[in-house]
Design a protein around this motif. Sequence first.
Motif, PDB file in Angstrom:
ATOM      1  N   GLN A  44     -27.293 -44.617  -2.958  1.00  0.00           N
ATOM      2  CA  GLN A  44     -27.071 -43.566  -3.862  1.00  0.00           C
ATOM      3  C   GLN A  44     -25.756 -43.190  -3.722  1.00  0.00           C
ATOM      4  OE1 GLN A  44     -29.806 -40.576  -4.245  1.00  0.00           O
ATOM      5  NE2 GLN A  44     -28.434 -39.208  -4.746  1.00  0.00           N
ATOM      6  N   LEU A  45     -24.976 -43.324  -4.892  1.00  0.00           N
ATOM      7  CA  LEU A  45     -23.524 -43.141  -4.864  1.00  0.00           C
ATOM      8  C   LEU A  45     -23.205 -41.477  -5.101  1.00  0.00           C
ATOM      9  CD1 LEU A  45     -22.058 -46.188  -6.643  1.00  0.00           C
ATOM     10  CD2 LEU A  45     -22.044 -45.599  -4.284  1.00  0.00           C
ATOM     11  N   SER A  46     -24.097 -41.009  -5.918  1.00  0.00           N
ATOM     12  CA  SER A  46     -23.849 -39.589  -6.243  1.00  0.00           C
ATOM     13  C   SER A  46     -24.150 -38.587  -5.125  1.00  0.00           C
ATOM     14  CB  SER A  46     -24.484 -39.298  -7.723  1.00  0.00           C
ATOM     15  OG  SER A  46     -26.038 -39.655  -7.609  1.00  0.00           O
ATOM     16  N   SER A  47     -23.664 -37.524  -5.127  1.00  0.00           N
ATOM     17  CA  SER A  47     -24.168 -36.447  -4.215  1.00  0.00           C
ATOM     18  C   SER A  47     -24.957 -35.644  -4.971  1.00  0.00           C
ATOM     19  CB  SER A  47     -22.752 -35.850  -3.766  1.00  0.00           C
ATOM     20  OG  SER A  47     -21.988 -36.337  -2.970  1.00  0.00           O
ATOM     21  N   THR A 125     -20.432 -34.159  -7.939  1.00  0.00           N
ATOM     22  CA  THR A 125     -21.647 -35.087  -7.865  1.00  0.00           C
ATOM     23  C   THR A 125     -20.983 -36.448  -7.954  1.00  0.00           C
ATOM     24  OG1 THR A 125     -22.673 -33.246  -9.045  1.00  0.00           O
ATOM     25  CG2 THR A 125     -23.631 -35.595  -9.149  1.00  0.00           C
ATOM     26  N   TRP A 126     -20.146 -37.128  -8.570  1.00  0.00           N
ATOM     27  CA  TRP A 126     -19.908 -38.328  -8.666  1.00  0.00           C
ATOM     28  C   TRP A 126     -18.367 -38.546  -9.544  1.00  0.00           C
ATOM     29  CZ3 TRP A 126     -20.520 -42.252 -12.656  1.00  0.00           C
ATOM     30  CH2 TRP A 126     -20.433 -43.730 -12.053  1.00  0.00           C
ATOM     31  N   SER A 127     -17.882 -39.447  -9.123  1.00  0.00           N
ATOM     32  CA  SER A 127     -16.332 -39.865  -9.903  1.00  0.00           C
ATOM     33  C   SER A 127     -16.429 -41.144 -10.294  1.00  0.00           C
ATOM     34  CB  SER A 127     -15.236 -39.666  -9.021  1.00  0.00           C
ATOM     35  OG  SER A 127     -14.153 -40.240  -9.916  1.00  0.00           O
ATOM     36  N   TYR A 128     -16.576 -41.482 -11.572  1.00  0.00           N
ATOM     37  CA  TYR A 128     -16.659 -43.038 -12.152  1.00  0.00           C
ATOM     38  C   TYR A 128     -15.487 -43.498 -11.734  1.00  0.00           C
ATOM     39  CZ  TYR A 128     -13.599 -41.275 -16.027  1.00  0.00           C
ATOM     40  OH  TYR A 128     -12.767 -40.721 -16.855  1.00  0.00           O
ATOM     41  N   ALA A 131     -15.307 -45.160  -8.117  1.00  0.00           N
ATOM     42  CA  ALA A 131     -16.264 -46.187  -8.231  1.00  0.00           C
ATOM     43  C   ALA A 131     -15.510 -47.490  -8.868  1.00  0.00           C
ATOM     44  CB  ALA A 131     -17.825 -45.706  -8.840  1.00  0.00           C
TER      45      ALA A 131
END
Length: 220
Positions: A44-47, A125-128, A131
């Motif tokens: 899982q990449l997203s927090s 939460t997540w950064s494209y 990635a």
Amino acid sequence: MNATLRKVVVTAFAFALTATPASADQAGPTAAQVKAAVAKCTKQLSSGKYAHDAGGSRTSAVCKTKGAVHWKADFDVDCDGQKTPKCNKSTDPWWQNQTAFTQSNGKPLNAEKLPFVVVPGISSTWSYKGAGIGGGTVAAVTYKDKLVYAVVGDVGPTGAIGEGSYALAKALGINPNPKTGGASGAVVDYVLFPGVKVGKVEDAAAAKTLGAKSAAKLVG
């Protein structure tokens, strides 16, 4: 020529006439193979997770498997960008005349013609970007038995995930109407390939070629 040999020749000739050669559309893996490859969230990449729609329950995580970044979500139709017969203020009350990423000539993307994926806006939460994903990054998108190659073309809300262009919806067999279309539930797999990018965001043919190669590596 004896009877047995004649029968072999005739059979071979008939097969040659009826056999269907593999087309460009048949190149690469199937939708089922891609789905199987990303069936589990290997890492899982997203927090945390994302909602499918603003204010909804957060149920979809951004994951990574064998170099591919992926998530399973619903499908909301994005008609933003160039004004076209299918994408305009009359057909889409939320229509905007721009996209986060543009064509090589600087114009907004054409959602009616170009299959593209929308990534969630950068947040805690997540950064494209973190990635290795950006405009023109190649993607493979599956729905039921359909597999369509696309590019990353727009950025959406920071709290929701699961969106693609009018053209992508249509190619997947999803109702592309921005008002009444789309697909609900975690029924679509969005698979992105960081580092695999088309030279021109609008080059759908290049996305298809690069996508098929990348998807083949994933399932292999």
